[in-house]
Design a protein around this motif. Structure first.
Motif, short mmCIF file in Angstrom:
data_model
loop_
_atom_site.label_atom_id
_atom_site.label_comp_id
_atom_site.label_asym_id
_atom_site.label_seq_id
_atom_site.Cartn_x
_atom_site.Cartn_y
_atom_site.Cartn_z
N ASP A 1 0.81 -1.22 0.00
CA ASP A 1 0.00 0.00 0.00
C ASP A 1 0.84 1.26 0.00
OD1 ASP A 1 -2.21 -1.63 0.07
OD2 ASP A 1 -2.38 -1.55 2.25
N GLY A 2 2.10 1.16 0.44
CA GLY A 2 2.94 2.35 0.50
C GLY A 2 4.19 2.07 1.31
N PHE A 3 4.86 3.16 1.72
CA PHE A 3 6.12 3.05 2.46
C PHE A 3 6.02 3.87 3.75
CE2 PHE A 3 7.13 2.53 -2.02
CZ PHE A 3 7.90 1.37 -2.02
N LYS A 4 6.83 3.45 4.73
CA LYS A 4 6.99 4.20 5.98
C LYS A 4 8.47 4.55 6.11
CE LYS A 4 3.17 2.00 8.47
NZ LYS A 4 2.77 1.21 9.68
N LEU A 5 8.73 5.85 6.31
CA LEU A 5 10.11 6.33 6.42
C LEU A 5 10.34 6.87 7.84
CD1 LEU A 5 12.75 7.02 4.78
CD2 LEU A 5 11.79 9.32 4.56
N PHE A 6 11.43 6.45 8.47
CA PHE A 6 11.83 6.91 9.80
C PHE A 6 13.26 7.45 9.71
CE2 PHE A 6 8.98 3.36 10.15
CZ PHE A 6 8.09 3.65 11.18
N TYR A 7 13.60 8.40 10.58
CA TYR A 7 14.99 8.82 10.70
C TYR A 7 15.21 9.38 12.10
CZ TYR A 7 13.18 13.57 9.80
OH TYR A 7 12.49 14.74 9.86
N ARG A 8 16.48 9.31 12.53
CA ARG A 8 16.83 9.81 13.87
C ARG A 8 18.33 10.04 13.96
NH1 ARG A 8 16.50 4.43 17.78
NH2 ARG A 8 18.15 3.24 16.72
N LYS A 9 18.73 10.81 14.95
CA LYS A 9 20.14 10.91 15.28
C LYS A 9 20.56 9.60 15.93
CE LYS A 9 19.86 15.92 16.10
NZ LYS A 9 20.04 17.00 17.10
N VAL A 10 21.75 9.14 15.60
CA VAL A 10 22.18 7.83 16.07
C VAL A 10 22.19 7.75 17.59
CG1 VAL A 10 24.19 6.28 16.19
CG2 VAL A 10 23.44 7.21 14.00
N HIS A 11 22.54 8.81 18.28
CA HIS A 11 22.62 8.78 19.75
C HIS A 11 21.30 9.13 20.41
CE1 HIS A 11 26.91 8.14 19.54
NE2 HIS A 11 27.01 9.16 18.68
N VAL A 12 20.23 9.25 19.62
CA VAL A 12 18.91 9.57 20.18
C VAL A 12 18.00 8.38 19.93
CG1 VAL A 12 16.93 11.13 20.10
CG2 VAL A 12 19.26 12.02 19.78
N SER A 13 17.33 7.91 20.97
CA SER A 13 16.55 6.68 20.85
C SER A 13 15.31 6.81 19.96
CB SER A 13 16.14 6.19 22.24
OG SER A 13 15.37 5.02 22.14
N PRO A 14 14.40 7.79 20.16
CA PRO A 14 13.16 7.79 19.37
C PRO A 14 13.40 8.22 17.91
CG PRO A 14 13.24 9.73 20.76
CD PRO A 14 14.43 8.89 21.15
N TYR A 15 12.63 7.61 17.02
CA TYR A 15 12.67 7.97 15.60
C TYR A 15 11.73 9.13 15.32
CZ TYR A 15 15.17 3.80 13.97
OH TYR A 15 16.11 2.84 13.71
N SER B 1 26.39 18.14 12.43
CA SER B 1 27.47 17.68 13.30
C SER B 1 27.28 16.25 13.80
CB SER B 1 27.60 18.63 14.51
OG SER B 1 26.41 18.59 15.28
N VAL B 2 26.17 15.61 13.44
CA VAL B 2 25.90 14.28 13.97
C VAL B 2 25.64 13.31 12.82
CG1 VAL B 2 24.95 15.17 16.12
CG2 VAL B 2 23.44 14.71 14.20
N VAL B 3 25.63 12.00 13.17
CA VAL B 3 25.31 10.94 12.21
C VAL B 3 23.83 10.60 12.34
CG1 VAL B 3 25.78 8.56 11.54
CG2 VAL B 3 27.65 10.05 12.28
N SER C 1 24.70 3.66 21.02
CA SER C 1 23.92 4.37 22.03
C SER C 1 22.65 3.61 22.30
CB SER C 1 23.61 5.78 21.53
OG SER C 1 22.82 5.70 20.36
N GLY C 2 22.12 3.82 23.49
CA GLY C 2 20.89 3.11 23.84
C GLY C 2 21.14 1.63 24.01
N ALA C 3 22.04 1.24 24.93
CA ALA C 3 22.40 -0.17 25.06
C ALA C 3 21.24 -1.02 25.49
CB ALA C 3 23.56 -0.28 26.05
N GLY C 4 20.23 -0.42 26.02
CA GLY C 4 19.09 -1.22 26.47
C GLY C 4 18.06 -1.49 25.41
N SER D 1 16.13 -6.25 17.65
CA SER D 1 15.18 -6.73 16.65
C SER D 1 15.75 -6.52 15.26
CB SER D 1 13.84 -6.00 16.78
OG SER D 1 14.02 -4.66 16.40
N HIS D 2 15.00 -6.97 14.22
CA HIS D 2 15.48 -6.79 12.86
C HIS D 2 15.38 -5.34 12.41
CE1 HIS D 2 11.12 -7.42 12.41
NE2 HIS D 2 11.23 -6.57 11.42
N ASN D 3 14.76 -4.49 13.21
CA ASN D 3 14.67 -3.09 12.86
C ASN D 3 15.68 -2.23 13.62
OD1 ASN D 3 12.71 -3.44 11.00
ND2 ASN D 3 11.01 -3.11 12.43
N GLU D 4 16.51 -2.83 14.46
CA GLU D 4 17.46 -2.07 15.25
C GLU D 4 18.87 -2.56 14.94
OE1 GLU D 4 16.63 0.40 16.97
OE2 GLU D 4 14.47 0.15 16.93
N THR D 5 19.85 -1.68 15.04
CA THR D 5 21.25 -2.04 14.80
C THR D 5 21.99 -2.05 16.13
OG1 THR D 5 21.17 -1.03 12.62
CG2 THR D 5 23.35 -1.41 13.57
#
Length: 771
Positions: free
Chosen positions: A517-531, A552-554, A728-731, A735-739
């Motif tokens: 039906d479509g696509f879902k796009l998320f983005y975030r700073k690597v050191h910030v938990s919520p997308y 200045s960030v990834v 970041s976010g060691a806790g 899942s297959h959606n997290e690195t």
């Protein structure tokens, strides 16, 4: 032969005819087969009841005592008649015979008066319609024209030609039309021959050229061509397509008319009449088209067959004619209607009956018909049924297991189960035709079957048959069930840097994604938990601009496709804008306008080159500034060649050796490096599309390159020889959606600190030896 005695076929069929008013008419029909045979007749599809005016003779023929074109009650004996024969094995219908009343109209073209000079050509014509075609004869001064005179030519369509006119040809002419219905006379016309033969030159001219004709095979074609001129022109004929006319059956009438006797389909074409001035190339032409039709006739007749219950019967009927005939099938005299188990293919030439049952036993007829005529052929299907066969399997049910699997189960038949040797499961997509069905064999002790390799979100039909050595049972009831839906596959994701505060995410549409039906796009700073997101994008969008980013960030960008069954697996990419800022010295404005992003249908190239974050071996150093000398360039070439050689050796001796030696060669052979801010790389992108190390290590279902991690997360200068990279976010859950990035042991990295050489080696020298 009992099979042959059961046949029912026509020996003589009725033919087209022209009947005379108030005269008797006999239509013939003769049938052979197993007695008793009952013969009836139909007119225009309606059965004819025996009466004083029309009744069936003992031999099966129809007798009409007084044929009438129009009766007092408004009915007519004209129409299409067919003969119907029936015995205990079935019913057959003869070809249709068209019966018309003999008629003759008035003349619609009469001969006209003519005055022609001596030596010229005179032509008279009269036309009249009638059934059958009237025969037209000519009279001069009320006496039949002498056809022995070579200068007089009578053409079949009512044309009289007189060439080389003389004074004695003058007179009064008229034509007489005759058929079984009547005799009629045309008006009279006077021919006057004037003066003497002129010797003045005249160009060749065609007075009358050939007309277009449509005939049936075996008829005679006459193509008229009259030419005049002085000297008298030579008339010749040819075909426009260049094929030879031939000589068999070809005759020239008079001075230039072409007659073709017993025409065939091969005679069809455009014929050209040419009048040539003798000894020159001066010519005049006229042309006409001849179309020859052929009644339908069979090339292959259907054959009678016997088949067991539950099997397939095929009848083939191939006919030819001009124009190509249409084929119709009858079952016991009625038009055959197709269904799930009765199919017609190959322009109705092939009749296939799937899963035959006793109700399919009948006589099947193939009717071939075109504008020139019709014909029919018949064949009988005998359905074999053995006593003691099992009944149909019971309680058939199907259960959906997954998007590609369905389990079918059943119970054994209620009777005659001892001789069962196995079952056959019949499978097909509910929307497919019966011929797309396929089968799976199951042992006699198994009452369920797992059907795999099916398509998601698709309905399938199933039925079962029990088989013995003597035949198959009747089919069970049909059950229909659908497979489950399936979430879309992972999309391909690519990231391009647009400027210091904006990137563009692009992906490719692919049938491998399946229905989505479509696509879902998320983005975030690597050191910030919520997308940030999801950004919902329709299925036709293939790019999206993410703006107002922090240089200045990834950033981590994630994309997934979704449908009514849920979200598919996501694709994750990382991007850094830090080096873009360091190179430009200032932040560039974003290109996305207001808001955090925008979809786009086109993929724009980035405004400056993009470095890849995950090269397999960073053996090629960044280019130096524009002040690099020519000697340094040559040294760089040697470094590259040496690096390539060592990389090949590294692939042979393993990952650890390759990494350590590569670092060793780089640092021993490299020229002095310029500060990071002077490097030519304008931005950092991790797309997963660049060349990767062949021994990437998995982290939580994703693969990341070690060099890439070093550049995304640069370590602070330290004397500690252990390099540790943590996410970041060691806790966060793995899942297959997290690195997930874990600690790396010391042996995976080598750190060699060595002073750069006092001066670069001279150009042309080989690489320094290792210490």
């Amino acid at each position: 032969d009992s099979g042959r005695s059961a046949e029912l076929a026509f020996v003589v069929e009725p033919s087209d005819d022209v009947a005379v008013q108030e005269q008797p008419l006999i239509l013939c029909c003769q049938v052979e087969g197993t007695q008793p045979i009952h013969v009836t007749w139909r007119k225009d599809g309606v059965r004819i009841a025996d009466s004083e005016n029309a009744f069936v003779l003992a031999n099966g023929s129809l007798y009409v005592s007084r044929f009438q074109r129009l009766r007092g009650d408004g009915s007519s004996d004209e129409g299409e008649y067919d003969c119907v024969a029936q015995n205990q094995y079935g019913l057959v219908v003869s070809r249709k015979a068209k019966i018309q009343a003999a008629t003759m109209s008035d003349f619609h073209i009469h001969p006209q008066n003519a005055v022609v000079e001596e030596g010229g050509v005179a032509r008279f014509q009269c036309q009249i319609h009638g059934l059958p075609e009237p025969v037209i004869l000519w009279q001069k001064n009320r006496v039949p024209v002498n056809t022995d005179n070579e200068r007089y030519t009578l053409l079949p369509k009512g044309v009289l030609q007189i060439t080389g006119l003389r004074a004695e040809d003058s007179g009064i002419f008229h034509c007489v039309a005759t058929n079984i219905a009547n005799v009629k006379f045309s008006r009279e016309a006077r021919l006057t021959v004037s003066g003497s033969h002129s010797t003045a030159y005249k160009d060749p001219m065609i007075l009358v050229g050939p007309e277009n004709l449509t005939l049936t095979v075996h008829q005679t074609a006459v193509l008229e061509c009259i030419a005049t001129g002085n000297p008298r022109p030579i008339v010749s004929w040819s075909r426009l397509d260049g094929r030879p006319i031939g000589v068999e059956g070809i005759q020239v009438l008079g001075t230039g008319n072409l007659m073709i006797s017993d025409v065939t389909v091969q005679h069809s074409g455009i014929y050209v009449c040419a009048a040539n001035k003798p000894g020159t190339r001066v010519r005049r032409t006229a042309q006409g088209r001849l179309v020859v039709q052929a009644p339908a006739e069979f090339v292959q007749h259907p054959q009678s067959i016997s088949r067991p219950v539950g099997t397939t019967a095929i009848f083939t009927c191939v006919a030819q004619g001009e124009p190509p005939p249409q084929i119709t099938w009858l079952k016991n005299g009625q038009i055959l209607e197709t269904s799930d188990h009765i199919k017609l293919k190959n322009n109705n030439s092939t009749l296939t009956i799937y899963g035959i049952n006793p109700a399919d036993e009948a006589i099947y007829q193939c009717i071939a018909e075109n504008s020139a005529g019709s014909t029919q052929a018949s064949a009988r299907l005998t359905v074999l049924w053995a006593d003691g066969l099992p009944g149909p399997p019971q309680s058939v049910s199907a259960r959906t297991v997954s998007a590609t699997t369905i389990q079918v189960s059943w119970r054994e038949p209620l009777q005659n189960t001892k001789e069962i040797i196995g079952y056959v499961l019949h499978i097909r997509k509910a929307a497919d035709p019966v011929e797309m069905e396929y089968q799976e064999a199951v042992s006699k002790s198994t009452f369920q079957q797992l059907v795999t390799d099916l398509e998601p979100s698709t309905s399938y039909s199933f039925y079962i048959k029990a088989y013995t050595s003597r035949g198959a049972s009747k089919a069970s009831e049909v059950t229909v069930v659908s497979t489950l839906g399936e979430v879309p596959a992972m999309p391909s994701l690519f990231i391009k840097v647009l400027n210091s505060t904006a990137v563009q995410a692009t992906w490719e549409p692919s049938i491998k994604l399946g229905q989505h039906d479509g696509f879902k796009l998320f983005y975030r700073k690597v050191h910030v938990s919520p997308y940030t997101g999801p950004v919902l994008l329709p299925s036709n969008v293939t790019a999206y601009n993410i703006t107002h980013l922090d240089a200045s960030v990834v950033y981590e960008v994630k994309l997934l496709a979704y449908n009514q069954h849920g979200d598919g697996n996501s694709t994750v990419r990382f991007v850094s804008l830090r080096e873009s800022v360091e190179r430009t010295g200032e932040e560039r404005p974003g290109t996305g306008g207001e808001g955090s992003g925008r979809p786009t249908g086109a993929t724009a190239e980035p405004p400056f080159p993009l470095p890849v974050l995950n090269p397999p071996c960073d053996c090629m150093k960044d280019e130096q500034s524009n002040k690099t000398s020519a000697t340094g360039i040559i040294i760089g070439i040697h470094i590259g060649v040496t690096c390539i050689i060592f990389c090949v050796l590294f692939l042979m001796f393993g990952y650890r050796g390759r990494l350590l030696m590569c670092k060793n060669v780089q640092e021993q052979l490299s020229t002095p490096q310029v500060p990071r801010s002077q490097r030519s790389a304008a931005g950092l992108v991790l797309n997963g599309a660049a060349c990767r190390d062949r021994d990437e290590r998995p982290f939580g279902g994703k693969q990341l390159d070690l060099n890439e991690l070093e550049r995304l997360f640069p370590a602070t200068p330290s004397q500690d020889k252990t390099v540790t990279v943590r996410a970041s976010g060691a806790g966060l859950p793995a899942s297959h959606n997290e690195t997930q990035l874990s600690s790396l042991p010391l042996d995976d990295f080598g750190v060699i600190e060595e002073e750069p050489p006092a001066r670069p080696p001279a150009a042309g020298h080989g690489p320094p030896e290792e210490g």
